[in-house]
Design an enzyme around this catalytic site. Structure first.
Site, short mmCIF file in Angstrom:
data_model
loop_
_atom_site.label_atom_id
_atom_site.label_comp_id
_atom_site.label_asym_id
_atom_site.label_seq_id
_atom_site.Cartn_x
_atom_site.Cartn_y
_atom_site.Cartn_z
N GLN A 76 3.06 10.01 0.94
CA GLN A 76 4.29 9.27 1.21
C GLN A 76 5.33 9.47 0.12
O GLN A 76 6.49 9.06 0.28
CB GLN A 76 3.99 7.77 1.32
N GLY A 136 0.84 -1.19 0.00
CA GLY A 136 0.00 0.00 0.00
C GLY A 136 0.88 1.24 0.00
O GLY A 136 1.99 1.22 0.54
N HIS A 180 -3.22 7.74 6.45
CA HIS A 180 -2.15 8.56 5.85
C HIS A 180 -2.74 9.81 5.19
O HIS A 180 -2.25 10.93 5.40
CB HIS A 180 -1.42 7.79 4.74
N CYS A 222 5.20 0.05 7.45
CA CYS A 222 4.93 1.15 6.53
C CYS A 222 6.20 1.50 5.78
O CYS A 222 7.29 1.47 6.37
CB CYS A 222 4.47 2.36 7.35
N LEU A 223 6.09 1.83 4.49
CA LEU A 223 7.27 2.21 3.71
C LEU A 223 7.91 3.50 4.23
O LEU A 223 9.08 3.75 3.96
CB LEU A 223 6.91 2.36 2.23
N HIS A 265 -5.11 1.86 6.96
CA HIS A 265 -3.77 2.45 7.13
C HIS A 265 -3.54 3.58 6.12
O HIS A 265 -3.07 4.66 6.47
CB HIS A 265 -2.73 1.33 6.97
N GLU A 266 -3.91 3.32 4.85
CA GLU A 266 -3.68 4.32 3.80
C GLU A 266 -4.61 5.53 3.94
O GLU A 266 -4.19 6.67 3.73
CB GLU A 266 -3.82 3.69 2.40
CO CO Z 1 2.07 3.57 5.55
#
Ligand code: CO
Length: 162
Positions: A49, A44, A133, A87-88, A129-130
């Protein structure tokens, strides 16, 4: 491929702007976001991000489909489960987060058409989660204070070595 933004970058802590134009630029952004997510081995990725102030996230489904969600909102949540999340924007750091086990999400596709998606399990977790963000909420804020302190400190060390 876009360059990833890491926590606690300010762009991860403010809500993104809605997408109003469904044009070629939007298509390019989504394609580049998908390429960045795949290249980074994520499932994701949200636009903030990669430093883009737009309400867009992309994800990989259980069937390995790569899909974009534009202006997504959660309209229904059911159940709850505590799961380890990563998370990235926080490489190698995992903390437990409580999430709904099923969600109903309304969003738009690249052509502006509206869709309603029902998701459960890992896909429901990714969507929550996204969408967090896109609302400026980082998953460290969703864990308990002990994990939050540990994760913030640990991530600083990890990023120093990148
Ligand atoms: Co994330």
């Amino acid at each position: 491929m876009y360059k990833l933004v890491y926590y606690p970058d300010a762009r991860l802590q403010v809500p993104t702007k809605p997408v109003v134009e469904f044009n070629d630029e939007l298509k390019n952004i989504c394609a580049n976001m998908i390429a960045t997510m795949v290249e980074s081995k994520g499932v994701g990725l949200s636009a903030n991000q990669v430093g883009i102030d737009k309400s867009i996230f992309v994800m990989q489904t259980k069937k390995k489909e790569l899909i974009e969600f534009i202006n997504p909102v959660i309209v229904e949540m059911n159940g709850h489960a505590l799961l380890e999340e990563g998370c990235l924007s926080a490489p190698t750091i995992y903390v437990p987060v409580s999430r709904a086990t099923e969600v109903v999400v309304k969003a738009q596709r690249l052509d502006g058409s509206e869709v309603t998606v029902v998701a459960e399990g890992i896909e429901a977790v990714i969507m929550q989660h996204e969408i967090d963000h896109l609302n400026g909420i980082f998953f460290f804020e969703k864990t308990n204070s002990k994990f939050r302190k540990w994760a913030t400190k640990q991530l600083k060390k990890v990023l120093e070595k990148l």
